[in-house]
Design an enzyme around this catalytic site. Structure first.
Site, PDB file in Angstrom:
ATOM      1  N   LYS A  15      -4.756  32.496 -14.159  1.00  0.00           N
ATOM      2  CA  LYS A  15      -4.842  33.863 -14.126  1.00  0.00           C
ATOM      3  C   LYS A  15      -6.551  34.147 -13.924  1.00  0.00           C
ATOM      4  O   LYS A  15      -7.088  33.693 -14.640  1.00  0.00           O
ATOM      5  CB  LYS A  15      -4.353  34.606 -15.298  1.00  0.00           C
ATOM      6  N   SER A  49       0.599  42.076 -16.767  1.00  0.00           N
ATOM      7  CA  SER A  49      -0.404  41.808 -15.620  1.00  0.00           C
ATOM      8  C   SER A  49      -0.734  40.771 -14.973  1.00  0.00           C
ATOM      9  O   SER A  49      -1.190  40.322 -14.122  1.00  0.00           O
ATOM     10  CB  SER A  49      -1.789  42.376 -16.455  1.00  0.00           C
ATOM     11  N   SER A 107       2.093  40.746 -21.095  1.00  0.00           N
ATOM     12  CA  SER A 107       1.697  40.256 -19.663  1.00  0.00           C
ATOM     13  C   SER A 107       1.914  39.020 -19.273  1.00  0.00           C
ATOM     14  O   SER A 107       1.982  38.735 -17.973  1.00  0.00           O
ATOM     15  CB  SER A 107       0.152  40.517 -19.412  1.00  0.00           C
TER      16      SER A 107
HETATM   17  N1  GLN Z   1       0.920  46.277 -19.970  1.00  0.00           N
HETATM   18  C1  GLN Z   1       0.300  46.170 -21.037  1.00  0.00           C
HETATM   19  C2  GLN Z   1      -0.997  46.912 -20.775  1.00  0.00           C
HETATM   20  O1  GLN Z   1      -1.245  47.444 -19.655  1.00  0.00           O
HETATM   21  C3  GLN Z   1       0.028  44.869 -21.512  1.00  0.00           C
HETATM   22  C4  GLN Z   1      -1.127  44.124 -20.628  1.00  0.00           C
HETATM   23  C5  GLN Z   1      -1.178  42.757 -21.052  1.00  0.00           C
HETATM   24  O2  GLN Z   1      -0.476  42.011 -22.012  1.00  0.00           O
HETATM   25  N2  GLN Z   1      -2.406  42.194 -20.649  1.00  0.00           N
HETATM   26  O3  GLN Z   1      -1.933  47.058 -21.411  1.00  0.00           O
END
Ligand code: GLN
Length: 463
Positions: free
Chosen positions: A52, A129, A153
């Site tokens: 990532k 994400s 994410s």
């Molecule tokens: N969807 C969550 C956010 O927008 C989690 C994102 C993540 O785990 N990096 O913050």
């Protein structure tokens, strides 16, 4: 894995990239690295991996899918990257993401949205994400991928693309070299189709790192291994907070089939309750933007980030042109985080959210049999081994649905994280696996803090 299989995967990447927009950067020399690979007996030899793009690598750019970091080259490798390289994994590229890890759709990237390989001819979100990491694995571009999970994410995109996504306990895998979003929650996670590959990668990464002050110490790791008991059947709790609304028809049937299978295998299922779970979203969306505000302050074009060339002053605000390189979602979060931390609101928002987080952890402690070495909970004689829920209860939506002009309220997106944020707030290990093969719905299995082995052992009985 053989070097031939690795080569085939690497050769498929350009075509898959065109279709799904998986990578922010592809290492063109990856194929040469296999041919010259003399380390075939290393643990991860010939396994290809995507990383990532919020995890730093010294031979590939690290952009966080943000305009502000487009030129950034790290002088060092993140600890998790170094461990993968040392174990012989072939890193083929950096994977696309929601900018700085903020989002659950994979649509908030400077490089454009990632498309879900499960829906070949439609433009459906891959989740976020860690959208590119999920798509890389789902499309067979790589054997596994690293993601980061701050509030779901790794697990949510794994569910949307019908693969495995494991978020270990907070502190298990080093965060050194992971660009911080919300450091009290950020966790490196592993995505793969094959559980044995995922376990092998976890085995390589599950190490104490003195460079990460929140890394689990060796003493605690030894204590945790001594507490682990291997079982063939488990006592599993299903939180009633997760089944309040009506489930869609498409989910009810496969879910009841799955629960029947668990009972037939001899597992015991119990309804449980952790009432504070219903506050998980507000807690998460209070604390994570507050931490992000402080973490992202370093991107000012001086310490980090591309500097605006137009003079860094606008309407009386220093750095405004440079900081406007952040995308809309990141800017929203920074405003929210600053609001949460300002002196008038701090007590009623930030402090309140912290108290509720502690309460939630306490409620989880009351459910599990395994002790919590961080809180001092001794565990309960009749406690349960695991908590089970869905990872998502609805099909992933078309990319166009999240077009910012069509879906102006960010809370529409926040709702997707309802099942995954509680485990993040408590630092619990949790894995998402497909409810049925090829279905974009995940089952989430979570264990007590530090009890990662039980989660992985149980998962191998259930997938
Ligand atoms: N969807 C969550 C956010 O927008 C989690 C994102 C993540 O785990 N990096 O913050």
């Amino acid at each position: 894995m053989t070097s031939k299989m690795a080569l085939r995967r690497i050769q498929s990447i350009p075509e898959l990239q065109k279709k799904y927009n998986i990578f922010t950067y592809i290492d063109q020399s990856a194929a040469d690295k296999i041919i010259h690979d003399k380390n075939a007996d290393l643990q991860l030899a010939n396994l290809t991996a995507g990383i990532k793009d919020n995890i730093v690598t010294k031979d590939m750019p690290t952009t966080c899918a943000s305009k502000i970091l487009l030129d950034y080259m790290s002088p060092f490798d993140a600890t998790c990257v170094k461990l993968l390289r040392d174990a012989g994994a072939l890193l083929v590229g950096k994977t696309n993401l929601d900018e700085f890890g903020m989002g659950s759709t994979g649509t908030h990237s400077f490089f454009g949205p990632v498309k879900n390989p499960l829906f070949d001819n439609q433009d459906i979100v891959a989740g976020g994400s860690s959208s590119g990491s999920a798509a890389a694995v789902a499309a067979d571009a790589t054997d596994f991928a690293l993601g980061t999970d701050t509030g779901g994410s790794v697990r949510l995109p794994a569910a949307y693309t019908s693969i495995l996504g494991f978020k270990p306990s907070y502190g298990r895998i080093s965060r050194y070299g992971v660009i911080a979003y919300a450091q009290s929650l950020d966790t490196v996670g592993i995505m793969a189709k094959d559980l044995s590959v995922l376990k092998k990668v976890f085995h390589v990464l599950d190490k104490y790192d003195e460079k990460d002050p929140t890394s689990l110490t060796n003493d605690l790791r030894t204590e945790l291994s001594a507490l682990n008991i291997q079982k063939s059947t488990y006592r599993i709790g299903i939180p009633k907070e997760f089944f309040q609304g009506s489930l869609s028809k498409e989910v009810v049937k496969p879910l009841s089939n799955f629960l029947d299978k668990l009972l037939r295998q001899g597992h015991e299922l119990y309804p449980v309750s952790a009432p504070s779970m219903k506050f998980s979203l507000p807690i998460y969306f209070t604390l994570s933007p507050a931490e992000a505000t402080s973490n992202l302050a370093r991107f000012d074009g001086i310490r980090y980030g591309t500097r605006s060339e137009e003079g860094d002053y606008e309407n009386g605000t220093l750095f405004a042109p440079t900081r406007s390189f952040f995308g809309n979602v990141v800017q929203d979060r920074l405003i929210l985080g600053n609001y949460t931390l300002c002196s008038e609101t701090f007590k009623d928002s930030y402090i309140k959210a912290q108290k509720l987080r502690v309460k939630l952890i306490d409620e989880f402690d009351k459910i599990f049999k395994f002790p919590n070495l961080l809180t001092g909970s001794k565990g309960h004689q009749n406690g349960l081994d695991l908590i089970l829920s869905l990872t998502n209860d609805a099909w992933p939506k078309p990319i166009d649905f999240f077009n910012e002009t069509r879906t102006p309220s960010p809370t529409n997106e926040y709702k997707n994280d309802v099942f995954v944020t509680p485990m993040s707030l408590a630092g619990l290990p949790a894995i998402s696996f497909p409810l049925e093969r090829g279905l974009p719905i995940g089952v989430q299995l979570a264990g007590q803090y530090g009890d990662d082995s039980t989660v992985l052992d149980a998962c191998s009985l259930l997938v």
